[in-house]
Design an enzyme around this catalytic site. Structure first.
Site, mmCIF file in Angstrom:
data_model
loop_
_atom_site.group_PDB
_atom_site.id
_atom_site.type_symbol
_atom_site.label_atom_id
_atom_site.label_comp_id
_atom_site.label_asym_id
_atom_site.label_seq_id
_atom_site.Cartn_x
_atom_site.Cartn_y
_atom_site.Cartn_z
ATOM 1 N N HIS A 153 52.088 2.920 123.596
ATOM 2 C CA HIS A 153 52.027 2.004 122.451
ATOM 3 C C HIS A 153 51.243 0.872 123.065
ATOM 4 O O HIS A 153 51.091 0.025 122.323
ATOM 5 C CB HIS A 153 53.438 1.378 122.098
ATOM 6 C CG HIS A 153 54.583 2.268 121.694
ATOM 7 N ND1 HIS A 153 54.246 3.209 120.628
ATOM 8 C CD2 HIS A 153 55.762 2.605 121.873
ATOM 9 C CE1 HIS A 153 55.182 3.769 120.140
ATOM 10 N NE2 HIS A 153 56.366 3.661 120.874
ATOM 11 N N PHE A 273 60.604 17.338 109.688
ATOM 12 C CA PHE A 273 61.568 16.079 109.792
ATOM 13 C C PHE A 273 62.946 16.865 110.127
ATOM 14 O O PHE A 273 63.815 16.623 111.237
ATOM 15 C CB PHE A 273 61.980 15.403 108.537
ATOM 16 C CG PHE A 273 62.989 14.342 108.827
ATOM 17 C CD1 PHE A 273 62.452 13.213 109.606
ATOM 18 C CD2 PHE A 273 64.059 14.307 108.090
ATOM 19 C CE1 PHE A 273 63.440 12.129 109.757
ATOM 20 C CE2 PHE A 273 65.097 13.210 108.581
ATOM 21 C CZ PHE A 273 64.721 12.340 109.440
ATOM 22 N N MET A 276 62.896 18.800 113.445
ATOM 23 C CA MET A 276 62.833 17.893 114.602
ATOM 24 C C MET A 276 64.367 17.045 114.985
ATOM 25 O O MET A 276 64.574 16.840 115.956
ATOM 26 C CB MET A 276 61.720 16.900 114.293
ATOM 27 C CG MET A 276 60.506 17.546 115.045
ATOM 28 S SD MET A 276 58.972 16.767 115.140
ATOM 29 C CE MET A 276 59.263 15.296 116.169
HETATM 30 P P1 A3P Z 1 62.120 6.199 109.953
HETATM 31 O O1 A3P Z 1 63.103 5.506 110.949
HETATM 32 O O2 A3P Z 1 61.845 5.388 109.142
HETATM 33 O O3 A3P Z 1 62.985 7.499 109.857
HETATM 34 P P2 A3P Z 1 58.309 6.913 116.315
HETATM 35 O O4 A3P Z 1 58.117 7.896 116.769
HETATM 36 O O5 A3P Z 1 56.762 6.212 116.409
HETATM 37 O O6 A3P Z 1 59.200 5.894 116.799
HETATM 38 O O7 A3P Z 1 58.384 6.555 114.663
HETATM 39 C C1 A3P Z 1 59.693 7.017 114.421
HETATM 40 C C2 A3P Z 1 59.789 7.085 112.716
HETATM 41 O O8 A3P Z 1 59.231 8.393 112.443
HETATM 42 C C3 A3P Z 1 61.213 7.280 112.196
HETATM 43 O O9 A3P Z 1 61.140 6.725 110.874
HETATM 44 C C4 A3P Z 1 61.402 8.672 112.225
HETATM 45 O O10 A3P Z 1 62.444 9.262 111.490
HETATM 46 C C5 A3P Z 1 60.166 9.158 111.741
HETATM 47 N N1 A3P Z 1 59.800 10.639 111.975
HETATM 48 C C6 A3P Z 1 60.082 11.223 113.595
HETATM 49 N N2 A3P Z 1 59.925 12.605 113.044
HETATM 50 C C7 A3P Z 1 59.352 12.920 111.863
HETATM 51 C C8 A3P Z 1 58.860 13.925 111.046
HETATM 52 N N3 A3P Z 1 59.103 15.320 111.705
HETATM 53 N N4 A3P Z 1 58.442 13.924 110.000
HETATM 54 C C9 A3P Z 1 58.469 12.527 109.471
HETATM 55 N N5 A3P Z 1 58.999 11.341 109.994
HETATM 56 C C10 A3P Z 1 59.556 11.600 111.364
#
Ligand code: A3P
Length: 346
Positions: A153, A273, A276
């Site tokens: 990050h 989504f 995962m």
């Molecule tokens: P939300 O909290 O809006 O659901 P990071 O990985 O940068 O921390 O980002 C997390 C965000 O990405 C979360 O959003 C999470 O649910 C979403 N995310 C993780 N895996 C995902 C996937 N396979 N498809 C879409 N969104 C995903």
């Protein structure tokens, strides 16, 4: 030869620290501001120069994002694409081991225990050495076999200036309203931050850029400015939601992975989504709640995965406040063409 870290780390003023510490129980050691480009726990000072000088390898790929912009999703995609679509290993080995978070040693508060399996791996590689001092995540990156995929990050300016001569970067951006909602939930969940306020209070911190790894816009501006560089692929989370196969096609070209259409479809299914969220390797929420790294009773790390969830949280008052913050960050906040709602084809 190592370069000197070129920025000053300024602790936030006392009254700001007090405000932060009252609502973020994880920020006990205080935060430092890296000349307006990043806010980090104070012990980032021990690592800053090492990150700044870290020599990446030619075949390294960095997944670089502002937090909650789709990092985990992109890490899983990039790792799977670069490892011959080995979905079996991906399902078994935790993502944070396959794609380490290079600066996590500087985010992990000193009062919390280290991530147990990663600390153990460190101790077996370096018997008798102090893992806090050396950094277990930095060591994990060092120990990773090629081709390495690494999460960060940190914005470009906190890594070596010739970074793009040595490796590739996949930069992922997400609209700030959905990031704000997502970050709110994650900051409540992770003990690193342990936010104990409500959403309006969180927006208060957000609009003053008083958050871990904030401010948002300078980070985005640094990524956006490099979007045409041949070693950068700039992706939008919203585009990935809209048409993942199209974006996987762009990644396939950028990474040189030469996957077939059918392999790309496998990657899309594997990184969906629901897929995962259901796998412990990518969504370790329950295990980390048990180990104490995450707080119980909060939304999962992989939470909702939609575009436009912000509409469920922003009142007209909060929208106005957010709008003022967007004004403050012009022209960057106008220049990057974010979409706040998308239509997903049936
Ligand atoms: P939300 O909290 O809006 O659901 P990071 O990985 O940068 O921390 O980002 C997390 C965000 O990405 C979360 O959003 C999470 O649910 C979403 N995310 C993780 N895996 C995902 C996937 N396979 N498809 C879409 N969104 C995903």
């Amino acid at each position: 030869m190592a370069s000197e870290f070129p920025y000053v780390l300024n602790p936030f003023p006392e009254e700001v620290q007090t405000k932060l510490k009252a609502k973020f129980l994880g920020f006990r050691g205080g935060l430092v501001d890296v000349e307006g480009r990043h806010a980090m726990p104070a012990h980032y000072g021990r690592f800053a120069e090492r990150y700044f000088n870290y020599k990446f390898q030619k075949d390294d790929v960095l997944v670089m994002t502002f937090p909650r912009s789709g990092t985990t999703w992109t890490q899983e995609i990039v790792w799977t694409m670069r490892n011959q679509v080995d979905v079996d290993t991906a399902a078994k080995v935790p993502l944070d081991v396959r794609v380490p978070f290079i600066e996590f040693d500087s985010l992990q508060p000193e009062h919390l225990p280290l991530a147990a399996p990663i600390e153990e791996a460190y101790r077996s590689r370096h018997p008798g050495e102090d893992p806090r001092d050396k950094g277990i995540f930095l060591d994990l990156v060092d120990a990773l076999p090629s081709p390495r995929t690494i999460k960060t990050h940190l914005p470009f300016s906190l890594l070596r200036p010739d970074l793009l001569d040595s490796c590739k970067v996949v930069y992922v951006a997400r609209n700030p309203k959905d990031v704000c909602v997502s970050y709110y939930h994650q900051q409540r969940l992770v003990k690193v931050a342990e936010f104990v306020g409500d959403f309006p209070e969180y927006v208060d911190f957000w609009t003053q850029d008083l958050l871990l790894q904030a401010p948002y816009w300078p980070h985005l501006a640094e990524g956006w400015a490099r979007r045409h560089h041949p070693n950068v692929l700039f992706l939008f989370y919203e585009d990935m939601k809209e048409d993942i196969l199209r974006e996987l096609g762009r990644l396939n070209t950028f990474l040189g992975t030469a996957l077939t259409e059918s392999q790309l479809q496998t990657v899309a299914r594997h990184t969906s989504f629901s897929g995962m969220k259901s796998r412990g390797a990518t969504n370790p929420t329950a295990a980390l709640q048990e180990s104490g790294e995450f707080k119980k009773g909060e939304a999962a790390f992989i939470r909702k995965g939609t575009t436009g969830d912000w509409t469920n949280f922003f009142t007209p008052e909060l929208e106005e406040k957010f709008g003022e913050w967007m004004e403050k960050w012009r022209p960057t906040s106008e220049e990057i063409p974010f979409r706040y709602q998308i239509k997903i084809p049936e």
